[in-house]
Write an enzyme that holds these catalytic residues in place. Structure first.
Site, mmCIF file in Angstrom:
data_model
loop_
_atom_site.group_PDB
_atom_site.id
_atom_site.type_symbol
_atom_site.label_atom_id
_atom_site.label_comp_id
_atom_site.label_asym_id
_atom_site.label_seq_id
_atom_site.Cartn_x
_atom_site.Cartn_y
_atom_site.Cartn_z
ATOM 1 N N VAL A 7 0.882 -1.354 0.080
ATOM 2 C CA VAL A 7 -0.135 -0.037 0.090
ATOM 3 C C VAL A 7 0.872 1.129 0.078
ATOM 4 O O VAL A 7 1.842 1.521 0.966
ATOM 5 C CB VAL A 7 -0.661 -0.040 1.334
ATOM 6 C CG1 VAL A 7 -1.887 1.197 1.096
ATOM 7 C CG2 VAL A 7 -1.789 -1.225 1.424
ATOM 8 N N ARG A 8 0.787 2.129 -1.003
ATOM 9 C CA ARG A 8 1.490 3.384 -1.222
ATOM 10 C C ARG A 8 0.479 4.391 -1.036
ATOM 11 O O ARG A 8 -0.880 4.162 -1.167
ATOM 12 C CB ARG A 8 2.312 3.433 -2.422
ATOM 13 C CG ARG A 8 3.415 2.278 -2.439
ATOM 14 C CD ARG A 8 4.285 2.062 -1.289
ATOM 15 N NE ARG A 8 5.356 0.990 -1.692
ATOM 16 C CZ ARG A 8 6.448 1.219 -2.250
ATOM 17 N NH1 ARG A 8 6.793 2.444 -2.731
ATOM 18 N NH2 ARG A 8 7.061 0.177 -2.535
ATOM 19 N N THR A 10 -0.421 6.195 -3.593
ATOM 20 C CA THR A 10 -0.921 6.402 -4.929
ATOM 21 C C THR A 10 -1.736 5.123 -5.188
ATOM 22 O O THR A 10 -3.083 5.216 -5.458
ATOM 23 C CB THR A 10 0.021 6.995 -5.935
ATOM 24 O OG1 THR A 10 0.524 8.042 -5.677
ATOM 25 C CG2 THR A 10 -0.954 7.150 -7.279
ATOM 26 N N ASP A 111 8.513 0.417 3.234
ATOM 27 C CA ASP A 111 8.687 0.082 1.535
ATOM 28 C C ASP A 111 10.351 0.206 1.237
ATOM 29 O O ASP A 111 10.891 -0.705 0.520
ATOM 30 C CB ASP A 111 8.070 0.991 0.825
ATOM 31 C CG ASP A 111 8.262 2.736 1.183
ATOM 32 O OD1 ASP A 111 8.566 2.801 2.398
ATOM 33 O OD2 ASP A 111 8.156 3.472 0.124
ATOM 34 N N ARG A 112 10.949 1.076 2.135
ATOM 35 C CA ARG A 112 12.617 1.213 1.723
ATOM 36 C C ARG A 112 13.129 -0.264 2.273
ATOM 37 O O ARG A 112 14.020 -0.651 1.910
ATOM 38 C CB ARG A 112 12.996 2.518 2.287
ATOM 39 C CG ARG A 112 12.223 3.687 1.649
ATOM 40 C CD ARG A 112 12.710 4.832 2.540
ATOM 41 N NE ARG A 112 14.043 5.208 1.961
ATOM 42 C CZ ARG A 112 14.865 6.322 2.588
ATOM 43 N NH1 ARG A 112 14.123 7.084 3.723
ATOM 44 N NH2 ARG A 112 16.044 6.297 1.988
#
Length: 271
Positions: A7-8, A10, A111-112
């Site tokens: 999930v980001r 955008t 995410d990173r």
């Protein structure tokens, strides 16, 4: 089957894996727009609709979210609809196997971390990961798989939209490669600045990392592109070596398997 959920700000990307370890395979993926207002019930309805007959074949879930409200709803959704299925949510306190050599490890986005894990697993070399998403992240991963830090710049859409909204004479344009770096009209000029400008931004950051860190000056360093806009920007760069569109999903799979293996070891009668 393992369901991975990325999930980001955008988009939300779902990935479905069969097998484990070296035998794992991403067999299907889906993409949908992120809505921070979505409830657990709405997420479950959409996920089940996309998974179809695979819904009852899910044996595990691994998820991350850079949107806190969605992360909360995913946690509720998993408890309510997949309570019998083991799951891992990548957040502070979850073991990923990635040492975070930064001032405040809790600030590093999931995410990173996941991208760094996947990059090290795939290439086993010093890596620079460029994620072209809502923001443009350049992350530095040592040969030992340590997250050393990086740089964060605005994403392509954010920059382009800001330019259009803050300039009376400019409007929003389609983000595609223009025919030349020298635009012949306003639209092409804006496209040139966006596409070639971001390629130059990435090349500049990568070159600075390689100059500043002795361990990243050699030919063994792998520069990896991922994210929604990688197919547009990567061909215009001079420093990016590889394109891994499913890097985050692969990292989520690795985090899940590592945590499951650790749980299994704790249950072992030999402990």
């Amino acid at each position: 089957m393992l369901l991975t959920v990325d999930v980001r700000n955008t988009n939300i990307v779902l990935g479905l894996f069969t097998g484990t370890g070296e035998h794992s395979k991403l067999v299907q993926d889906w993409r949908m727009r992120t809505d921070a207002r979505m409830t657990a019930d709405e997420l479950a309805l959409i996920f089940r609709g996309l998974l179809g007959a695979h819904t009852d074949q899910i044996t595990g879930v691994s998820a991350l979210s850079t949107v806190p409200s969605v992360l909360r709803e995913i946690r509720v959704m998993l408890t309510r609809y997949w309570g019998h299925v083991p799951h891992v949510l990548v957040e502070p306190g979850v073991r990923t196997g990635v040492p975070l050599l930064v001032d405040n490890p809790k600030e590093v986005g999931a995410d990173r971390i996941v991208n760094s894990l996947a990059a090290h697993h795939l290439y086993d070399a010093p890596c620079i990961v460029v994620d072209f998403g809502t923001s443009t992240c350049v992350d530095v991963v040592s040969a030992k798989g340590e997250f050393l830090g990086g740089a964060i710049a605005p994403g392509l859409e954010i920059s382009s939209d800001a330019l259009a909204s803050q300039s009376a004479a400019l409007r929003k344009v389609e983000l595609v490669r223009p025919r030349s770096v020298v635009g012949k009209n306003t639209v092409e000029c804006m496209q040139s600045g966006a596409v070639f400008g971001f390629a130059g931004l990435v090349d500049g950051l990568v070159r600075r990392v390689r100059r500043e860190l002795p361990a990243f000056s050699g030919s063994d360093v792998v520069v990896i592109a991922t994210g929604d806009r990688a197919p547009l920007i990567m061909p215009e760069t001079e420093t990016v070596d590889e394109h891994e569109p499913d890097l985050t999903l692969e990292g989520l799979r690795l985090v899940y398997e590592r945590n499951q293996a650790r749980r299994g070891a704790r249950r072992s009668p030999l402990d």
